[in-house]
Design an enzyme around this catalytic site. Structure first.
Site, mmCIF file in Angstrom:
data_model
loop_
_atom_site.group_PDB
_atom_site.id
_atom_site.type_symbol
_atom_site.label_atom_id
_atom_site.label_comp_id
_atom_site.label_asym_id
_atom_site.label_seq_id
_atom_site.Cartn_x
_atom_site.Cartn_y
_atom_site.Cartn_z
ATOM 1 N N SER A 1 4.725 2.089 7.954
ATOM 2 C CA SER A 1 4.391 0.981 7.067
ATOM 3 C C SER A 1 5.571 0.612 6.173
ATOM 4 O O SER A 1 6.132 1.463 5.491
ATOM 5 C CB SER A 1 3.198 1.350 6.188
ATOM 6 O OG SER A 1 2.019 1.405 6.934
ATOM 7 N N HIS B 1 0.812 -1.215 0.000
ATOM 8 C CA HIS B 1 0.000 0.000 0.000
ATOM 9 C C HIS B 1 0.847 1.267 0.000
ATOM 10 O O HIS B 1 0.336 2.358 -0.250
ATOM 11 C CB HIS B 1 -0.989 0.000 1.173
ATOM 12 C CG HIS B 1 -0.389 0.204 2.527
ATOM 13 N ND1 HIS B 1 -0.230 -0.806 3.444
ATOM 14 C CD2 HIS B 1 0.073 1.309 3.141
ATOM 15 C CE1 HIS B 1 0.293 -0.335 4.557
ATOM 16 N NE2 HIS B 1 0.497 0.963 4.398
ATOM 17 N N ASP C 1 0.105 -7.668 1.057
ATOM 18 C CA ASP C 1 0.559 -6.297 1.329
ATOM 19 C C ASP C 1 2.086 -6.209 1.337
ATOM 20 O O ASP C 1 2.677 -5.500 2.138
ATOM 21 C CB ASP C 1 -0.013 -5.762 2.646
ATOM 22 C CG ASP C 1 0.065 -4.237 2.734
ATOM 23 O OD1 ASP C 1 0.205 -3.592 1.677
ATOM 24 O OD2 ASP C 1 -0.002 -3.706 3.846
#
Length: 401
Positions: A248, A141, A171
């Site tokens: 992230s 993402h 992901d």
């Protein structure tokens, strides 16, 4: 308590600056400006020498003398291999789309286009270097829907990175930068993690580069459904090390400085909780993306649920299944034209073993399936109407939506 004059306080406060930069949460970008209440477990403090007029003691080499504990040692081993990733992408402008409404068109004028068709979104995430020739791992993402990203190393060097592959199901994504002789991480193992062990996160939360947070492993084998991302196929590591937007794609380390997971900020409401993709899963997906550019996930085509007395009662009311057991792994649904359907599995079956290995939870079954390869034959032993039966299921390719 020491009293400071207005001038002294102004000088002290001027020594502290908070950096900007937009962060990513899931696939959503955060605005550049933010209030302090958006920081989760991140604080900023004045150094003692900024408030108290006392020189900092330095070692003979000229560096400040500090205590080298296991956290600092782990960060020193890995920190130079953690990078900042700035991504830019074009998205449809929702205001422009809204102008298709006839009432709004009349308000703005039939021939006018007051808003551009597309708008630019920018965001920041983290990543880490896998090899000295510039192979990076990050979250999907962070870099999805873009071909190139800007990668900034801890030493300040900046490179244009090529997005080699993206796997939204786990992901995980990989990026390549044109550089060599780079610092890289050492991969550890997440297989034998025990809740209570130390966990160290490094990344760029909310634009604050090279931030280190510390916590413990809170739990392991959290399913995608439990975490609130049912579209993913990952058993997550749960930690209370602060993971904010921008973390992230950064590494989760053990006390030896080895990477045991990939941090992912996937839930905005996860106050005090963070989640990470186990490094075994991330490394396997990264290897396939670098070699093939895509990943094929094995697929059986069954929906499973872990039975409890309350779940049994609920399913008995909601479905036509006649359940006798109160515990076990229930096959709730079998997808049409799936490998499981072709092999003969039916709703109501209770899974006992996979490849002769006893299983206790649907997460364990999913792990075994995910660790196999498309085309493998899996022996699924089930209990049906009180009798044990074994079915051979050839795993297919997970259908991408």
């Amino acid at each position: 308590v020491m009293k400071l004059s207005a001038k002294q306080l102004a000088v002290s406060l001027s020594l502290v600056a908070i950096g900007g930069g937009a962060g990513l949460l899931g696939s959503r970008y955060l605005p550049q400006s933010r209030s302090y209440n958006q920081f989760k477990n991140v604080t900023v403090a004045l150094p003692p020498e900024a408030v108290i007029n006392r020189p900092v003691e330095k070692s003979a080499g000229g560096s400040q003398r500090g205590e080298m504990n296991f956290i600092a040692s782990a960060v020193q081993k890995t920190g130079s291999a953690v990078v900042r990733i700035n991504a830019t992408r074009k998205v449809a402008n929702p205001l422009s789309k809204a102008l298709k409404n006839p009432l709004l068109r009349r308000f703005f004028g039939e021939d006018e286009q007051p808003f551009p068709q597309e708008r630019i979104e920018r965001g920041t995430g983290s990543g880490f270097i896998l090899s000295d020739d510039g192979k990076l791992l990050t979250n999907a993402h962070v870099v999805s829907d873009t071909d190139t990203v800007q990668v900034t190393l801890k030493d300040g060097r900046t490179f244009e990175g090529k997005v080699v592959g993206v796997d939204k199901i786990t992901d995980v994504a990989v990026v390549k930068i044109p550089a060599d002789k780079l610092p890289n991480v050492k991969l550890g193992s997440s297989r034998n993690l025990i809740p209570g062990q130390w966990a160290i996160a490094i990344g760029n939360p909310l634009g604050l580069d090279n931030t280190v947070t510390i916590g413990i492993i809170s739990a392991t084998d959290r399913t995608s459904a439990q975490v609130g991302v049912p579209d993913k196929r990952v058993s997550f590591i749960q930690t209370d090390a602060a993971i904010n937007p921008g973390n992230s794609g950064g590494p989760l380390l053990n006390s030896q400085g080895e990477v045991i997971g990939v941090n992912t900020a996937i839930r905005a409401d996860a106050q005090g909780l963070g989640f990470a993709i186990p490094i075994e899963t991330a490394a396997r997906i990264a290897d396939e993306l670098f070699t093939k550019g895509k990943v094929q996930h094995p697929f059986l085509g069954i929906e499973m649920v872990d039975l409890t007395p309350n779940k049994k009662k609920q399913l008995s009311q909601e479905t036509s299944l006649k359940l006798k057991q109160e515990t076990g792994i229930l096959v709730r649904r079998v997808t049409d034209d799936s490998p499981a359907k072709q092999a003969g599995l039916l709703p109501g079956d209770i899974i006992e073993k996979v490849n002769n290995q006893p299983v206790k939870s649907s997460a364990q079954v999913q792990k075994l399936v995910e660790s196999s390869t498309v085309g493998d034959i899996l022996q699924i032993q089930v209990k049906r109407e009180g009798k044990l039966q074994t079915f051979k299921v050839e795993s297919g390719v997970y259908p991408h939506k």
